[in-house]
Design an enzyme around this catalytic site. Sequence first.
Site, short mmCIF file in Angstrom:
data_model
loop_
_atom_site.label_atom_id
_atom_site.label_comp_id
_atom_site.label_asym_id
_atom_site.label_seq_id
_atom_site.Cartn_x
_atom_site.Cartn_y
_atom_site.Cartn_z
N HIS A 1 0.87 -1.19 0.00
CA HIS A 1 0.00 0.00 0.00
C HIS A 1 0.89 1.23 0.00
CE1 HIS A 1 1.39 -0.32 4.09
NE2 HIS A 1 1.21 0.99 4.16
N HIS B 1 5.79 6.23 -0.79
CA HIS B 1 6.49 4.96 -1.05
C HIS B 1 5.62 3.77 -0.69
CE1 HIS B 1 7.20 5.56 3.24
NE2 HIS B 1 7.42 4.25 3.32
P1 2AM Z 1 6.57 2.23 6.32
O1 2AM Z 1 6.02 1.23 5.35
O2 2AM Z 1 7.55 3.17 5.71
O3 2AM Z 1 7.09 1.58 7.57
C1 2AM Z 1 1.51 1.07 8.57
O4 2AM Z 1 2.45 0.84 9.54
C2 2AM Z 1 1.96 2.14 7.63
O5 2AM Z 1 2.20 3.35 8.34
C3 2AM Z 1 3.25 1.84 6.89
O6 2AM Z 1 3.11 2.29 5.55
C4 2AM Z 1 4.31 2.63 7.60
O7 2AM Z 1 5.32 3.13 6.77
C5 2AM Z 1 3.52 3.79 8.12
N1 2AM Z 1 4.08 4.25 9.38
C6 2AM Z 1 4.28 3.51 10.49
N2 2AM Z 1 4.80 4.28 11.49
C7 2AM Z 1 4.91 5.52 10.98
C8 2AM Z 1 5.37 6.75 11.50
N3 2AM Z 1 5.78 6.89 12.75
N4 2AM Z 1 5.37 7.81 10.66
C9 2AM Z 1 4.96 7.70 9.39
N5 2AM Z 1 4.50 6.57 8.84
C10 2AM Z 1 4.48 5.49 9.63
#
Ligand code: 2AM
Length: 176
Positions: free
Chosen positions: A43, A125
């Site tokens: 996603h 991303h």
């Molecule tokens: P990531 O894939 O770069 O880890 C569910 O966890 C989604 O939220 C993921 O797409 C994750 O990004 C994002 N996510 C989790 N923790 C986050 C944070 N503290 N700040 C921004 N995005 C976050």
Amino acid sequence: MSATRRLFFALEIPAAIQQQILHWRAQQFPQETGRPVAAANLHMTLAFLGEVGSKKQQALTTLAGRIRQPGFALTLDDAGHWPRSRVVWLGTRRAPRGLLQLASLLRAQAERSGCPQGTRPFHPHVTLWRHAQSLVKLPAPGFSWRWEVENFALYESLFEQGRTRYRALERWPLTQ
Ligand code: 2AM
């Protein structure tokens, strides 16, 4: 205290493209690259909300439901590695204006509703690998997946039987 859920707004990736990405990933990266993200979990996050109670969730979904903007075409044609967060990702060389506008609005609404968005700029991303090795050889350019984004969704992140799973709770169309 009432229960909270771990929530985020994101774009879904069409199931057929999720499968194509999985196939490509298996060809392009060695298995020891890291922990592969499951196809259904691919996603693009727009705004991360963190642990949210039902009242705040209601406020956030009301605001999300008021968003009026047209859809846009999204192309995934870039890849990168963030060694600090140990993530390998797919991205876009040219983020469409509609994507940046939608993320910016959702992030501003989240911030105002008490979900801090941090200081790092939004970098759209799709996480492909987690717990990645420190050295990752990225695929040669030339890959590309493109589709029309027609809605966005609120997701819940669940941890069940040792696995993370994302569940769409609600979707909103992108129409003016
Ligand atoms: P990531 O894939 O770069 O880890 C569910 O966890 C989604 O939220 C993921 O797409 C994750 O990004 C994002 N996510 C989790 N923790 C986050 C944070 N503290 N700040 C921004 N995005 C976050």
